[in-house]
Scaffold this motif. Structure first.
Motif, PDB file in Angstrom:
ATOM      1  N   LYS A 153       2.272   1.800  -3.427  1.00  0.00           N
ATOM      2  CA  LYS A 153       1.265   2.376  -4.332  1.00  0.00           C
ATOM      3  C   LYS A 153       1.116   3.875  -4.099  1.00  0.00           C
ATOM      4  O   LYS A 153       0.991   4.646  -5.049  1.00  0.00           O
ATOM      5  CB  LYS A 153      -0.076   1.672  -4.141  1.00  0.00           C
ATOM      6  CG  LYS A 153      -0.107   0.277  -4.704  1.00  0.00           C
ATOM      7  CD  LYS A 153      -1.460  -0.367  -4.483  1.00  0.00           C
ATOM      8  CE  LYS A 153      -1.469  -1.787  -4.987  1.00  0.00           C
ATOM      9  NZ  LYS A 153      -2.769  -2.441  -4.785  1.00  0.00           N
ATOM     10  N   TRP A 154       1.135   4.294  -2.844  1.00  0.00           N
ATOM     11  CA  TRP A 154       1.037   5.715  -2.536  1.00  0.00           C
ATOM     12  C   TRP A 154       2.239   6.480  -3.086  1.00  0.00           C
ATOM     13  O   TRP A 154       2.101   7.572  -3.639  1.00  0.00           O
ATOM     14  CB  TRP A 154       0.931   5.931  -1.029  1.00  0.00           C
ATOM     15  CG  TRP A 154      -0.465   5.802  -0.511  1.00  0.00           C
ATOM     16  CD1 TRP A 154      -1.052   4.672  -0.041  1.00  0.00           C
ATOM     17  CD2 TRP A 154      -1.449   6.819  -0.450  1.00  0.00           C
ATOM     18  NE1 TRP A 154      -2.349   4.935   0.331  1.00  0.00           N
ATOM     19  CE2 TRP A 154      -2.619   6.249   0.089  1.00  0.00           C
ATOM     20  CE3 TRP A 154      -1.461   8.162  -0.786  1.00  0.00           C
ATOM     21  CZ2 TRP A 154      -3.775   6.983   0.288  1.00  0.00           C
ATOM     22  CZ3 TRP A 154      -2.622   8.882  -0.581  1.00  0.00           C
ATOM     23  CH2 TRP A 154      -3.762   8.291  -0.050  1.00  0.00           C
ATOM     24  N   ARG A 171       0.835  -1.202   0.000  1.00  0.00           N
ATOM     25  CA  ARG A 171       0.000   0.000   0.000  1.00  0.00           C
ATOM     26  C   ARG A 171       0.873   1.256   0.000  1.00  0.00           C
ATOM     27  O   ARG A 171       0.579   2.231  -0.695  1.00  0.00           O
ATOM     28  CB  ARG A 171      -0.922  -0.017   1.203  1.00  0.00           C
ATOM     29  CG  ARG A 171      -1.895   1.110   1.198  1.00  0.00           C
ATOM     30  CD  ARG A 171      -2.934   0.953   2.264  1.00  0.00           C
ATOM     31  NE  ARG A 171      -3.817   2.104   2.234  1.00  0.00           N
ATOM     32  CZ  ARG A 171      -4.828   2.268   3.036  1.00  0.00           C
ATOM     33  NH1 ARG A 171      -5.117   1.349   3.928  1.00  0.00           N
ATOM     34  NH2 ARG A 171      -5.568   3.345   2.957  1.00  0.00           N
ATOM     35  N   SER A 183       2.034   6.629  -6.861  1.00  0.00           N
ATOM     36  CA  SER A 183       0.976   7.569  -7.236  1.00  0.00           C
ATOM     37  C   SER A 183       1.449   9.011  -7.094  1.00  0.00           C
ATOM     38  O   SER A 183       1.188   9.847  -7.962  1.00  0.00           O
ATOM     39  CB  SER A 183      -0.256   7.345  -6.358  1.00  0.00           C
ATOM     40  OG  SER A 183      -0.781   6.067  -6.534  1.00  0.00           O
ATOM     41  N   ASN A 185      -3.927   2.407  -7.754  1.00  0.00           N
ATOM     42  CA  ASN A 185      -4.546   2.136  -6.462  1.00  0.00           C
ATOM     43  C   ASN A 185      -5.782   1.248  -6.562  1.00  0.00           C
ATOM     44  O   ASN A 185      -6.476   1.051  -5.565  1.00  0.00           O
ATOM     45  CB  ASN A 185      -4.897   3.445  -5.758  1.00  0.00           C
ATOM     46  CG  ASN A 185      -3.658   4.172  -5.321  1.00  0.00           C
ATOM     47  OD1 ASN A 185      -2.809   3.615  -4.653  1.00  0.00           O
ATOM     48  ND2 ASN A 185      -3.540   5.434  -5.700  1.00  0.00           N
TER      49      ASN A 185
END
Length: 84
Positions: free
Chosen positions: A8-9, A5, A12, A61
């Motif tokens: 992914k952040w 996670r 992004s 995401n």
């Protein structure tokens, strides 16, 4: 938080900041270039880049592509028209 996670952040954030800088450069170029035919093309490319960055972030995401955040993709268009 899981490592995936966080990754992914981070990805992004990198996608959005890179695309925003590129789109901002295109808007500045559109405002300073002497060729009047280049303005709409450069502003259109900047808008498409921002929209694709938002969609890409949503894909990374694993979220729905339709979101109110897509309105933010039209910021280069609004800035370009405002300062033109």
């Amino acid at each position: 938080m899981q490592v995936e996670r966080v990754q992914k952040w981070i990805i992004s954030a990198l996608v959005l900041t890179t695309a925003a800088h590129f789109a901002g450069g295109l808007v500045l170029l559109a405002l300073t270039v002497d060729n009047p035919g280049a303005f709409p093309v450069l502003i259109t490319i900047a808008t498409i880049v921002c929209l694709l960055a938002i969609v890409g972030t949503r894909v990374i995401n694993q979220m729905s592509l339709l979101t109110p955040w897509l309105i933010a993709g039209f910021v280069p268009l609004a800035l370009g028209l405002y300062f033109a």
